[in-house]
Design a protein around this motif. Structure first.
Motif, mmCIF file in Angstrom:
data_model
loop_
_atom_site.group_PDB
_atom_site.id
_atom_site.type_symbol
_atom_site.label_atom_id
_atom_site.label_comp_id
_atom_site.label_asym_id
_atom_site.label_seq_id
_atom_site.Cartn_x
_atom_site.Cartn_y
_atom_site.Cartn_z
ATOM 1 N N ALA A 156 0.838 -1.204 0.000
ATOM 2 C CA ALA A 156 0.000 0.000 0.000
ATOM 3 C C ALA A 156 0.873 1.255 0.000
ATOM 4 N N ALA A 157 1.936 1.242 0.805
ATOM 5 C CA ALA A 157 2.846 2.395 0.839
ATOM 6 C C ALA A 157 3.543 2.580 -0.510
ATOM 7 N N LEU A 158 3.950 1.480 -1.135
ATOM 8 C CA LEU A 158 4.576 1.559 -2.454
ATOM 9 C C LEU A 158 3.605 2.148 -3.472
ATOM 10 N N TRP A 159 2.346 1.743 -3.400
ATOM 11 C CA TRP A 159 1.336 2.258 -4.321
ATOM 12 C C TRP A 159 1.123 3.757 -4.130
ATOM 13 N N LEU A 170 -3.870 7.718 -0.592
ATOM 14 C CA LEU A 170 -3.627 7.354 0.810
ATOM 15 C C LEU A 170 -4.880 6.881 1.549
ATOM 16 N N PRO A 171 -5.985 7.636 1.580
ATOM 17 C CA PRO A 171 -7.133 7.142 2.345
ATOM 18 C C PRO A 171 -7.697 5.840 1.770
ATOM 19 N N LYS A 172 -7.595 5.655 0.471
ATOM 20 C CA LYS A 172 -8.054 4.404 -0.139
ATOM 21 C C LYS A 172 -7.197 3.238 0.348
ATOM 22 N N ALA A 173 -5.893 3.459 0.371
ATOM 23 C CA ALA A 173 -4.971 2.403 0.795
ATOM 24 C C ALA A 173 -5.176 2.049 2.267
ATOM 25 N N VAL A 174 -5.293 3.060 3.120
ATOM 26 C CA VAL A 174 -5.483 2.804 4.557
ATOM 27 C C VAL A 174 -6.826 2.120 4.798
ATOM 28 N N GLY A 175 -7.866 2.574 4.109
ATOM 29 C CA GLY A 175 -9.182 1.955 4.269
ATOM 30 C C GLY A 175 -9.185 0.496 3.855
#
Length: 192
Positions: A156-159, A170-175
């Motif tokens: 997710a961080a790489l994306w 960021l909010p999409k990845a964390v969610g």
């Protein structure tokens, strides 16, 4: 020797963050700290060895920042999610983005093989083991769950780091990370 090593890591960190690994000149960064290429080769073998040392330093700081984010959580589950979310969120930090998430994998290969990532994985294993033991999580293979959680946070961080719109990603990845992780939670018994 340790002083020279620290000087070179500091100079390289600044140069890699500003110019990127490929465009950072070994002559410039050694001259910045009054050392020669020989000192760099002696301490790190080559420029990639220096990058590995810088990545390890920054990655270690990232792990500490993630632990600090988790420290305020009310329980171990919330701490695990907070730690993952904080790690993903660091993709917005320009230094982390450039050095660890873009140049690191491009020049050092698979991050899951970096010693600093394995230290993070060990922490996640301990947390998952405690959550399984306290029956917060379903009975699951601890290593498999820890590797998947760590891998999901890293990916997710790489994306986010590679995204054209990292603030939006960021909010999409964390969610998605949080929802995926929640699949490990033990189901509550249904009321009769």
């Amino acid at each position: 020797m340790e002083e020279n090593r620290a000087k070179l890591i500091s100079a390289a960190r600044r140069a890699f963050a500003k110019k990127g690994f490929a465009d950072a000149s070994m002559d410039d960064l050694t001259a910045d700290v009054g050392l020669t290429r020989g000192a760099l080769y002696h301490s790190f073998g080559d420029k990639k060895g220096l990058l590995a040392a810088v990545v390890a330093q920054v990655d270690g700081e990232m792990a500490e920042r993630a632990r600090e984010a988790a420290a305020g959580a009310s329980n171990d589950w919330d701490a695990l999610i907070a730690e993952g979310a904080a790690y993903i969120g660091m993709a917005l930090d320009p230094e982390v983005r450039r050095i660890v998430l873009l140049d690191g994998p491009a020049f050092l290969g698979d991050p899951s093989r970096w010693p600093s990532q394995n230290a993070c994985l060990d922490m996640t294993k301990r947390t998952v083991a405690g959550l399984v033991s306290s029956k917060v999580l379903k009975p699951v293979d601890i290593e498999a769950a820890a590797r998947l959680l760590s891998g999901a946070a890293l990916t997710a961080a790489l994306w986010v780091a590679a995204s054209d719109e990292p603030q939006s990603a960021l909010p999409k990845a964390v969610g998605a990370f949080s929802l995926m992780a929640a699949g490990l939670l033990r189901e509550k018994p249904s009321k009769v």
